[in-house]
Design a protein around this motif. Structure first.
Motif, PDB file in Angstrom:
ATOM      1  N   VAL A 159      80.991  21.667  38.057  1.00 26.51           N
ATOM      2  CA  VAL A 159      80.873  21.589  39.507  1.00 26.51           C
ATOM      3  C   VAL A 159      80.339  22.920  40.027  1.00 26.51           C
ATOM      4  O   VAL A 159      80.789  23.976  39.613  1.00 26.51           O
ATOM      5  CB  VAL A 159      82.252  21.282  40.122  1.00 26.51           C
ATOM      6  N   GLU A 209      79.471  26.167  42.229  1.00 30.01           N
ATOM      7  CA  GLU A 209      80.284  27.090  43.033  1.00 30.01           C
ATOM      8  C   GLU A 209      80.253  26.707  44.513  1.00 30.01           C
ATOM      9  O   GLU A 209      81.252  26.823  45.215  1.00 30.01           O
ATOM     10  CB  GLU A 209      79.750  28.513  42.821  1.00 30.01           C
ATOM     11  N   ARG A 210      79.094  26.213  44.968  1.00 31.62           N
ATOM     12  CA  ARG A 210      78.994  25.875  46.386  1.00 31.62           C
ATOM     13  C   ARG A 210      79.863  24.694  46.772  1.00 31.62           C
ATOM     14  O   ARG A 210      80.432  24.653  47.860  1.00 31.62           O
ATOM     15  CB  ARG A 210      77.538  25.550  46.729  1.00 31.62           C
ATOM     16  N   ILE A 245      82.629  23.876  45.168  1.00 33.22           N
ATOM     17  CA  ILE A 245      83.998  24.391  45.076  1.00 33.22           C
ATOM     18  C   ILE A 245      84.380  25.115  46.359  1.00 33.22           C
ATOM     19  O   ILE A 245      85.478  24.953  46.879  1.00 33.22           O
ATOM     20  CB  ILE A 245      84.130  25.337  43.863  1.00 33.22           C
ATOM     21  N   ARG A 246      83.445  25.906  46.877  1.00 28.41           N
ATOM     22  CA  ARG A 246      83.734  26.671  48.092  1.00 28.41           C
ATOM     23  C   ARG A 246      83.961  25.774  49.312  1.00 28.41           C
ATOM     24  O   ARG A 246      84.546  26.189  50.286  1.00 28.41           O
ATOM     25  CB  ARG A 246      82.592  27.631  48.417  1.00 28.41           C
ATOM     26  N   PRO A 299      88.248  23.887  49.864  1.00 23.31           N
ATOM     27  CA  PRO A 299      89.370  24.306  50.725  1.00 23.31           C
ATOM     28  C   PRO A 299      89.185  23.830  52.161  1.00 23.31           C
ATOM     29  O   PRO A 299      90.154  23.493  52.839  1.00 23.31           O
ATOM     30  CB  PRO A 299      89.323  25.837  50.635  1.00 23.31           C
ATOM     31  N   ARG A 300      87.933  23.774  52.601  1.00 26.14           N
ATOM     32  CA  ARG A 300      87.669  23.331  53.975  1.00 26.14           C
ATOM     33  C   ARG A 300      87.950  21.833  54.105  1.00 26.14           C
ATOM     34  O   ARG A 300      88.555  21.400  55.075  1.00 26.14           O
ATOM     35  CB  ARG A 300      86.219  23.678  54.327  1.00 26.14           C
ATOM     36  N   TYR A 354      90.073  20.271  52.384  1.00 28.40           N
ATOM     37  CA  TYR A 354      91.524  20.190  52.296  1.00 28.40           C
ATOM     38  C   TYR A 354      92.165  20.473  53.650  1.00 28.40           C
ATOM     39  O   TYR A 354      93.081  19.763  54.090  1.00 28.40           O
ATOM     40  CB  TYR A 354      92.016  21.168  51.229  1.00 28.40           C
ATOM     41  N   ARG A 355      91.681  21.512  54.332  1.00 26.19           N
ATOM     42  CA  ARG A 355      92.214  21.863  55.648  1.00 26.19           C
ATOM     43  C   ARG A 355      91.961  20.752  56.662  1.00 26.19           C
ATOM     44  O   ARG A 355      92.848  20.353  57.408  1.00 26.19           O
ATOM     45  CB  ARG A 355      91.556  23.142  56.168  1.00 26.19           C
ATOM     46  N   ILE A 370      93.191  19.021  42.662  1.00 27.49           N
ATOM     47  CA  ILE A 370      92.027  19.731  42.103  1.00 27.49           C
ATOM     48  C   ILE A 370      92.161  21.225  42.357  1.00 27.49           C
ATOM     49  O   ILE A 370      91.850  22.059  41.517  1.00 27.49           O
ATOM     50  CB  ILE A 370      90.716  19.198  42.732  1.00 27.49           C
ATOM     51  N   LEU A 371      92.640  21.564  43.535  1.00 28.24           N
ATOM     52  CA  LEU A 371      92.785  22.971  43.906  1.00 28.24           C
ATOM     53  C   LEU A 371      94.074  23.591  43.345  1.00 28.24           C
ATOM     54  O   LEU A 371      94.383  24.738  43.615  1.00 28.24           O
ATOM     55  CB  LEU A 371      92.755  23.128  45.435  1.00 28.24           C
ATOM     56  N   GLU A 377      87.634  36.595  43.125  1.00 32.22           N
ATOM     57  CA  GLU A 377      87.288  36.121  44.460  1.00 32.22           C
ATOM     58  C   GLU A 377      87.389  37.330  45.396  1.00 32.22           C
ATOM     59  O   GLU A 377      88.423  37.978  45.475  1.00 32.22           O
ATOM     60  CB  GLU A 377      88.263  35.001  44.856  1.00 32.22           C
ATOM     61  N   ASN A 378      86.270  37.651  46.039  1.00 35.63           N
ATOM     62  CA  ASN A 378      86.225  38.834  46.900  1.00 35.63           C
ATOM     63  C   ASN A 378      86.523  38.498  48.349  1.00 35.63           C
ATOM     64  O   ASN A 378      86.057  37.490  48.859  1.00 35.63           O
ATOM     65  CB  ASN A 378      84.826  39.462  46.849  1.00 35.63           C
TER      66      ASN A 378
END
Lengths: 218, 218
Positions: free
Chosen positions: B14, B16-17, B19-20, B23-24, B26-27, B85-86, B200-201
């Protein structure tokens, strides 16, 4: 031979992805400058930054070059120019709203670490916090003092450190008072409802979730 | 008709984009669930989130679908699956290093707002801070107590809230003690030197600079 053209910025639209890399260039070049190095090739810079040399040349070309082929980049000039592009010489006035744990930390951070934005006042809606000091600033009342400060100082940026619902309720009021940009620590997706605002999100919990996902990857 | 296949995750890599964006999702799904809505179409979700419906279908397909054509998504099931998943059900143990203003705020934040990571200890190298409390945790000594805690609890994640040079010096020691992931608030580009670490920065100053740049755009 390509000549240095430090001030001939091109007018083309620069992609968000290039813009997002500029602060990193700025940080690296600041460190390189401190190390005493005067010139650097795109190849050397690429090795330090984990980018390709052609990527670097392409990025910097968006802003009009800076380099001289075969001689590399003048570190100090490039650092200064990227700083100018990033507005480090012309700070925007910012106010912070919501002095909880995170807001207090961000406030202290912005007072000491930031150029390009000048934090001029902090606000909270909790009367118990009014008048207390946080770093060099006094916590003022939201919304009464906020209106006064906006008339007096015309800040353009609000740093939002309040819960989601409070943020959603607050944004129209901020806009009425002249705010054009938001550094958004709240979970409210400001940019969706106000596409004309300039918004930059810092969603710490999203970063935590993303890292958690990565930890499970092979 | 496409059937629900909640647990048939595909094995493909999957991006990276995608994956990023999780979380959104999910929220948003959490909020939709709270609002009482039981099913949602990709079109409705796309309007709420400012993405295209096909983008949403494509993203969720990466993890094996979840949807039923013509019936939309079951909100609760989708939220639960993305949570799984998260890794929200299986927290990783985390330690935080550097209890300055930012570290203290992040520590309080992680104690109260985070699933998927369990903050189990905080550390500082300043003896004056040892033994003091921050939220529900006691500040312990770096490096002595750190070694003990790692043996005892085997944390996998370190939250780095120390200055750049300290971070650079510290990372090999963290790895020796079993740390595999870094939530990096420092300006040190950890991922460049340690490509195998999960990093993660959260670079607040980069976000400030990016917003400053956007403020100047037409």
């Amino acid at each position: 031979m390509q000549t240095e053209n430090l001030n001939e910025k091109t007018d083309k639209v620069v992609s968000e992805r290039v813009i997002r890399r500029l602060p990193r260039y700025y940080r690296f070049l600041g460190d390189i400058m401190l190390s005493g190095m005067e010139r650097i090739s795109s190849r050397e810079l690429s090795e330090m930054m984990g980018l390709t040399a052609s990527q670097i040349r392409q990025d910097l070309n968006c802003f009009g070059g800076f380099g001289q082929q075969g001689y590399g980049y003048n570190v100090r000039a490039l650092h200064r120019e990227i700083g100018l592009i990033l507005g480090q010489d012309a700070p925007e006035k910012a106010v912070l709203i919501g002095v909880g744990n995170l807001g207090a930390a961000v406030s202290m951070y912005m007072e000491t670490h930031t150029r390009g934005m000048e934090l001029c006042s902090v606000f909270d809606s909790d009367p118990q916090k009014w008048g207390k000091r946080i770093g060099g600033l006094t916590i003022r009342s939201m919304p009464d003092d906020f209106v006064k400060v906006c008339k007096e100082l015309s800040p353009s940026v609000a740093v939002l450190c309040v819960p989601k619902d409070a943020a959603k309720q607050m944004v129209p009021f901020l806009i009425e008072n002249g705010i054009r940009g938001i550094l958004n620590f709240s979970h409210y997706d400001v940019a969706l409802d106000y596409p004309k605002l300039k918004v930059e999100n810092v969603h710490i919990s999203d970063s935590i979730m993303t890292l958690r996902y990565k930890m499970s990857e092979k």
